[in-house]
Motif scaffolding. Structure first.
Motif, PDB file in Angstrom:
ATOM      1  N   VAL A  98       0.834  -1.191   0.000  1.00  4.87           N
ATOM      2  CA  VAL A  98       0.000   0.000   0.000  1.00  4.87           C
ATOM      3  C   VAL A  98       0.871   1.244   0.000  1.00  4.87           C
ATOM      4  O   VAL A  98       1.901   1.319   0.689  1.00  4.87           O
ATOM      5  CB  VAL A  98      -0.915  -0.001   1.239  1.00  4.87           C
ATOM      6  N   SER A  99       0.467   2.241  -0.744  1.00  2.00           N
ATOM      7  CA  SER A  99       1.124   3.543  -0.765  1.00  2.00           C
ATOM      8  C   SER A  99       0.090   4.617  -0.448  1.00  2.00           C
ATOM      9  O   SER A  99      -1.117   4.359  -0.437  1.00  2.00           O
ATOM     10  CB  SER A  99       1.774   3.811  -2.116  1.00  2.00           C
ATOM     11  N   VAL A 100       0.599   5.844  -0.194  1.00  2.00           N
ATOM     12  CA  VAL A 100      -0.326   6.930   0.146  1.00  2.00           C
ATOM     13  C   VAL A 100      -1.246   7.263  -1.027  1.00  2.00           C
ATOM     14  O   VAL A 100      -2.335   7.808  -0.834  1.00  2.00           O
ATOM     15  CB  VAL A 100       0.465   8.177   0.594  1.00  2.00           C
ATOM     16  N   SER A 101      -0.843   6.920  -2.235  1.00  2.00           N
ATOM     17  CA  SER A 101      -1.712   7.189  -3.389  1.00  2.00           C
ATOM     18  C   SER A 101      -2.935   6.275  -3.406  1.00  2.00           C
ATOM     19  O   SER A 101      -3.918   6.571  -4.096  1.00  2.00           O
ATOM     20  CB  SER A 101      -0.925   7.014  -4.694  1.00  2.00           C
ATOM     21  N   GLY A 142      34.690  29.249  20.261  1.00  2.00           N
ATOM     22  CA  GLY A 142      34.255  30.602  20.573  1.00  2.00           C
ATOM     23  C   GLY A 142      33.066  31.082  19.763  1.00  2.00           C
ATOM     24  O   GLY A 142      32.562  32.181  20.010  1.00  2.00           O
ATOM     25  N   GLY A 143      32.576  30.271  18.817  1.00  2.00           N
ATOM     26  CA  GLY A 143      31.435  30.671  17.994  1.00  2.00           C
ATOM     27  C   GLY A 143      30.207  29.839  18.292  1.00  2.00           C
ATOM     28  O   GLY A 143      30.057  29.260  19.376  1.00  2.00           O
ATOM     29  N   GLU A 144      29.291  29.777  17.332  1.00  2.00           N
ATOM     30  CA  GLU A 144      28.058  29.002  17.450  1.00  2.00           C
ATOM     31  C   GLU A 144      27.960  28.029  16.293  1.00  2.00           C
ATOM     32  O   GLU A 144      28.447  28.296  15.202  1.00  2.00           O
ATOM     33  CB  GLU A 144      26.824  29.917  17.445  1.00  2.00           C
ATOM     34  N   VAL A 145      27.317  26.895  16.562  1.00  2.00           N
ATOM     35  CA  VAL A 145      27.070  25.915  15.517  1.00  2.00           C
ATOM     36  C   VAL A 145      25.564  25.793  15.325  1.00  2.00           C
ATOM     37  O   VAL A 145      24.791  25.834  16.281  1.00  2.00           O
ATOM     38  CB  VAL A 145      27.684  24.541  15.883  1.00  2.00           C
ATOM     39  N   GLU A 146      25.145  25.694  14.058  1.00  2.00           N
ATOM     40  CA  GLU A 146      23.726  25.535  13.725  1.00  2.00           C
ATOM     41  C   GLU A 146      23.509  24.149  13.140  1.00  2.00           C
ATOM     42  O   GLU A 146      24.114  23.784  12.131  1.00  2.00           O
ATOM     43  CB  GLU A 146      23.288  26.610  12.728  1.00  2.00           C
ATOM     44  N   LEU A 147      22.628  23.393  13.781  1.00  4.44           N
ATOM     45  CA  LEU A 147      22.347  22.016  13.368  1.00  4.44           C
ATOM     46  C   LEU A 147      20.859  21.884  13.075  1.00  4.44           C
ATOM     47  O   LEU A 147      20.023  22.404  13.827  1.00  4.44           O
ATOM     48  CB  LEU A 147      22.744  21.029  14.465  1.00  4.44           C
ATOM     49  N   THR A 148      20.549  21.162  11.989  1.00  5.12           N
ATOM     50  CA  THR A 148      19.160  20.933  11.610  1.00  5.12           C
ATOM     51  C   THR A 148      18.900  19.437  11.520  1.00  5.12           C
ATOM     52  O   THR A 148      19.600  18.708  10.814  1.00  5.12           O
ATOM     53  CB  THR A 148      18.827  21.597  10.266  1.00  5.12           C
ATOM     54  N   CYS A 149      17.890  18.992  12.259  1.00  6.96           N
ATOM     55  CA  CYS A 149      17.442  17.599  12.213  1.00  6.96           C
ATOM     56  C   CYS A 149      16.177  17.540  11.372  1.00  6.96           C
ATOM     57  O   CYS A 149      15.244  18.334  11.583  1.00  6.96           O
ATOM     58  CB  CYS A 149      17.184  17.099  13.639  1.00  6.96           C
ATOM     59  N   SER A 150      16.133  16.613  10.402  1.00  6.08           N
ATOM     60  CA  SER A 150      15.021  16.583   9.451  1.00  6.08           C
ATOM     61  C   SER A 150      14.437  15.183   9.335  1.00  6.08           C
ATOM     62  O   SER A 150      15.161  14.183   9.369  1.00  6.08           O
ATOM     63  CB  SER A 150      15.476  17.056   8.064  1.00  6.08           C
ATOM     64  N   SER A 151      13.108  15.150   9.190  1.00  6.62           N
ATOM     65  CA  SER A 151      12.377  13.930   8.844  1.00  6.62           C
ATOM     66  C   SER A 151      11.585  14.249   7.584  1.00  6.62           C
ATOM     67  O   SER A 151      10.576  14.964   7.632  1.00  6.62           O
ATOM     68  CB  SER A 151      11.442  13.524   9.985  1.00  6.62           C
ATOM     69  N   PRO A 152      12.036  13.757   6.419  1.00  6.80           N
ATOM     70  CA  PRO A 152      11.453  14.211   5.151  1.00  6.80           C
ATOM     71  C   PRO A 152      10.026  13.744   4.894  1.00  6.80           C
ATOM     72  O   PRO A 152       9.274  14.430   4.204  1.00  6.80           O
ATOM     73  CB  PRO A 152      12.415  13.650   4.101  1.00  6.80           C
ATOM     74  N   ARG A 153       9.622  12.575   5.435  1.00  9.48           N
ATOM     75  CA  ARG A 153       8.286  12.050   5.148  1.00  9.48           C
ATOM     76  C   ARG A 153       7.692  11.413   6.389  1.00  9.48           C
ATOM     77  O   ARG A 153       8.324  10.561   7.031  1.00  9.48           O
ATOM     78  CB  ARG A 153       8.321  10.997   4.028  1.00  9.48           C
ATOM     79  N   ASN A 178       4.196  17.757   1.691  1.00  6.99           N
ATOM     80  CA  ASN A 178       4.669  17.211   0.412  1.00  6.99           C
ATOM     81  C   ASN A 178       3.618  16.224  -0.095  1.00  6.99           C
ATOM     82  O   ASN A 178       3.739  15.015   0.110  1.00  6.99           O
ATOM     83  CB  ASN A 178       6.016  16.506   0.577  1.00  6.99           C
ATOM     84  N   GLY A 179       2.576  16.765  -0.701  1.00  2.00           N
ATOM     85  CA  GLY A 179       1.477  15.904  -1.108  1.00  2.00           C
ATOM     86  C   GLY A 179       0.685  15.481   0.120  1.00  2.00           C
ATOM     87  O   GLY A 179       0.151  16.310   0.853  1.00  2.00           O
ATOM     88  N   LYS A 180       0.608  14.174   0.345  1.00  2.00           N
ATOM     89  CA  LYS A 180      -0.124  13.658   1.498  1.00  2.00           C
ATOM     90  C   LYS A 180       0.771  13.432   2.716  1.00  2.00           C
ATOM     91  O   LYS A 180       0.278  13.071   3.783  1.00  2.00           O
ATOM     92  CB  LYS A 180      -0.823  12.348   1.129  1.00  2.00           C
ATOM     93  N   THR A 181       2.081  13.622   2.569  1.00  2.00           N
ATOM     94  CA  THR A 181       3.009  13.475   3.692  1.00  2.00           C
ATOM     95  C   THR A 181       3.507  14.853   4.127  1.00  2.00           C
ATOM     96  O   THR A 181       3.286  15.853   3.438  1.00  2.00           O
ATOM     97  CB  THR A 181       4.200  12.580   3.315  1.00  2.00           C
ATOM     98  N   VAL A 182       4.201  14.877   5.264  1.00  2.00           N
ATOM     99  CA  VAL A 182       4.675  16.134   5.834  1.00  2.00           C
ATOM    100  C   VAL A 182       6.161  15.997   6.141  1.00  2.00           C
ATOM    101  O   VAL A 182       6.620  14.975   6.671  1.00  2.00           O
ATOM    102  CB  VAL A 182       3.904  16.492   7.121  1.00  2.00           C
TER     103      VAL A 182
END
Length: 417
Positions: A98-101, A142-153, A178-182
């Motif tokens: 089964v798929s989301v379609s 002495g600086g800052e780090v920017e990190l991004t955690c992602s879940s594409p679907r 993203n269509g029917k997913t987030v």
């Protein structure tokens, strides 16, 4: 009146027959559908329940109203759909992979005198995969780090959070359909120091389907910083003929690959051997004396450390041991490069030197006392002789005045005056 009675006499049985027939047909047309929820990639079972089925036509259609099965016969060429049961009470089909379609309402239709249908809603749930971590800005001391955690679907949207030492790090959460997913992301900005290099962080993705479990991505901080250099000196003192081994301990991120050895205001000895961070010199002599440097650098800075080598020469044993004196660099040279690890050798002659110094001090003190005593004695004797001579002069003048009579008396008066 008689005519109406005759009409009702003939029509009443017919009406009762039609009512009974309609009631029987209505009971045979009952159909029920069941909603289904399935994970993406799984298998869904779509069921249509029949009541008092009398052999009427049963049709199952997909959300696009395309006929899948007609009385148990395949109508759409999609091998993922299979008819697994067709009875007077239940009609069941399966849908694999089964798929989301495939999500939507599936129609169970019963064709008799009237068309009756029910809709079985198929819901597809998409659990999140293990999230990914992206470094937006480089981590520099002495600086800052920017990190991004992602879940594409995911469907419904997953919940993301950053954790360090079992504590949540608040971040900025964003969602995009993203269509029917987030797609979900969580971005954090944290200050970093040298000590944070290698610190463990984790991004956790939770979802209702996971039932308390989490999909976790681990990440270690990669903090860049300038190198530090420290020369590890040998133990003890070095004499002629010994071997010198210096180890240059280097840290930094990235770790410097090129470590340079040199000697201040001179070249390295001919017998010097460099192996990575180790400098070795065999058969030392006083010509090897000097300050040796270890230097390293990376893209974030450079560092150096120095070691001053003093090679000692010993005098052959004799009845009066003495301190061996090394050949030292010039005063300005030594002042500029002081070596905290340099060792000055002392021998057993030190107690004799102390005793000799004490005796010399005593002799000097005695001599000073004698000189002062003699000087005071001479000064006192000279003062006594001076007073005695003055007394004799006065006595002679009085005697002469007495012998000369009046003149003397006049002279005496003058003297007395």
């Amino acid at each position: 009146m008689m005519a109406f009675s005759s009409f009702w006499k003939y029509c009443a049985p017919l009406s009762l027959l039609l009512l009974l027939s309609y009631s029987h047909t209505a009971r045979g047309q009952a159909v029920q559908a069941e909603n289904v929820t399935v994970l993406e990639g799984g298998t869904a079972q779509i069921s249509c329940r029949l009541q008092n089925y009398d052999g009427s036509i049963v049709v199952i259609q997909n959300p696009r109203r395309q006929t899948l099965f007609f009385n148990g016969t395949r109508a759409l060429k999609d091998d993922r759909f299979q008819m697994v049961l067709f009875s007077q009470r239940l009609v069941r089909i399966t849908l694999t992979n089964v798929s989301v379609s495939d999500e939507g309402g599936y129609f169970c239709q019963l064709y008799t005198d009237d068309t009756h249908h029910q809709v079985a809603t198929l819901s597809v749930v998409v659990p999140p995969e293990v999230p990914t971590v992206e470094v937006k800005t480089e981590a520099v001391e002495g600086g800052e780090v920017e990190l991004t955690c992602s879940s594409p679907r995911s469907k419904p949207p997953a919940t993301l959070r950053w954790v360090r030492d079992r504590r949540e790090i608040p971040g900025v959460i964003s969602q995009q359909e993203n269509g029917k997913t987030v797609s979900v992301s969580n971005t954090i900005r944290i200050p970093v120091e040298r000590k944070d290099n290698g610190a463990a962080l984790s991004c956790e993705a939770s979802h209702p389907v996971l039932v308390g479990q989490k999909r976790v991505r681990h990440y270690s901080l990669d903090v860049h910083f300038a190198p530090t250099v420290k020369i590890i000196p040998p133990q003890g003192i070095l004499r002629e003929g010994d071997s010198l081994s210096l180890t240059c301990s280097v840290t930094g991120n990235p770790l410097p690959r090129d470590i340079q050895w040199s000697r201040v205001n001179d070249t390295l000895p001919e017998r010097a051997e460099k192996t990575a961070n180790i400098l070795q010199v065999s058969r030392l002599s006083q010509s090897h004396n000097g300050t040796y440097l270890c230097q390293a650098h990376n893209n974030y800075g450079r560092a150096a450390d120095h070691y001053t080598l003093l090679v000692y020469v010993f005098v052959p044993p004799n009845p009066h041991p003495a301190i061996a004196h090394p050949t030292l660099p010039s005063s300005s040279f030594a002042k500029e490069y002081q070596d905290p690890g340099a060792v000055v050798e002392t021998h057993s002659a030190v107690p004799y030197a102390v005793i000799g110094g004490i005796l010399a001090l005593l002799v000097f003190t005695v001599i000073c006392v004698l000189i002062v005593t003699i000087w005071c004695s001479v000064r006192q004797k000279g003062s006594y002789l001076t007073h005695e001579a003055s007394g004799l002069d006065e006595h002679g003048e009085v005697q002469e005045a007495f012998l000369n009579g009046n003149d003397a008396s006049q002279g005496k008066k003058e003297y007395l005056l």
